[in-house]
Design an enzyme around this catalytic site. Sequence first.
Site, PDB file in Angstrom:
ATOM      1  N   ASP A   1      -9.798  -6.826  -3.757  1.00  0.00           N
ATOM      2  CA  ASP A   1      -9.263  -5.551  -3.567  1.00  0.00           C
ATOM      3  C   ASP A   1      -9.399  -5.051  -5.195  1.00  0.00           C
ATOM      4  O   ASP A   1      -8.612  -5.113  -5.871  1.00  0.00           O
ATOM      5  CB  ASP A   1      -7.984  -5.278  -3.132  1.00  0.00           C
ATOM      6  CG  ASP A   1      -7.169  -3.902  -3.076  1.00  0.00           C
ATOM      7  OD1 ASP A   1      -8.068  -3.079  -3.129  1.00  0.00           O
ATOM      8  OD2 ASP A   1      -6.073  -3.948  -3.055  1.00  0.00           O
TER       9      ASP A   1
ATOM     10  N   SER B   1       0.874  -1.408   0.037  1.00  0.00           N
ATOM     11  CA  SER B   1       0.162  -0.060  -0.120  1.00  0.00           C
ATOM     12  C   SER B   1       0.623   1.391   0.118  1.00  0.00           C
ATOM     13  O   SER B   1       1.544   1.543  -0.949  1.00  0.00           O
ATOM     14  CB  SER B   1      -1.061  -0.071   1.251  1.00  0.00           C
ATOM     15  OG  SER B   1      -2.084   0.903   1.126  1.00  0.00           O
TER      16      SER B   1
ATOM     17  N   HIS C   1      -7.828  -5.668   0.605  1.00  0.00           N
ATOM     18  CA  HIS C   1      -6.437  -4.800   0.544  1.00  0.00           C
ATOM     19  C   HIS C   1      -5.361  -5.158   1.260  1.00  0.00           C
ATOM     20  O   HIS C   1      -4.128  -5.454   0.655  1.00  0.00           O
ATOM     21  CB  HIS C   1      -6.755  -3.329   0.639  1.00  0.00           C
ATOM     22  CG  HIS C   1      -5.768  -2.474   0.371  1.00  0.00           C
ATOM     23  ND1 HIS C   1      -5.143  -2.332  -0.841  1.00  0.00           N
ATOM     24  CD2 HIS C   1      -5.114  -1.523   1.206  1.00  0.00           C
ATOM     25  CE1 HIS C   1      -4.110  -1.539  -0.731  1.00  0.00           C
ATOM     26  NE2 HIS C   1      -4.044  -0.818   0.602  1.00  0.00           N
TER      27      HIS C   1
END
Length: 208
Positions: free
Chosen positions: A160, A109, A187
């Site tokens: 995701d 991320s 995610h």
Amino acid sequence: MNITVRTATLTGEWPTFYREAMPRNAMEGAERFTVLLLHGQAFTSKTWEALGTLSILAEHGYRAVAIDLPGYGESLHAQPMSSEKGRTDYLLHVMEALSTHHPVLITPSMSGLFSLPVLLQHPDRLRGFVPIAPVGTKSFKPQQYQQIKVPSLIVYGTLDTNLGSQSRESLQLLPNHTLIPLKGAGHACYLDRPEEFHAALLMFLSKL
């Protein structure tokens, strides 16, 4: 026994904290290469400790280091990096200060803002690259990805549909990559499917 060591600061311009798991055979000088773990916006280095990733890597002979990026966790008072150059220089500095020569970089991320410039501008500094739906993939051109030969393990959760699918489009341009979809995971897919994630990671590392 594995020993998890916590240190205070790095020498140099940018202070940070990190957690390190030393391999069982470290005293024999036979440990394998370093795995450097970054974290997402809602997480810290403690995430990898709590998930068991640090200890699992150490048990398999790897030196595992998880850091708190500037402005997060116990690096909360460190100055956040606002420019690509600052983030790139910071991560290269961390790698040097921790003697993580040619590490495998695990980057979920938000940490993509730090790791992607290093991958694309300094690929010779990395042994392997494990992106997990990283931020910032659209900031680089397809030709830049196509020139990178660093072995890469692209991990994403099938649920995701935002960053996971978006980042995959760019990352699949890396010539030497393997795709690992974690079914039913979101995610932060490594939290949803830790056993599958660790198994895929260890398989990838064993081939480097």
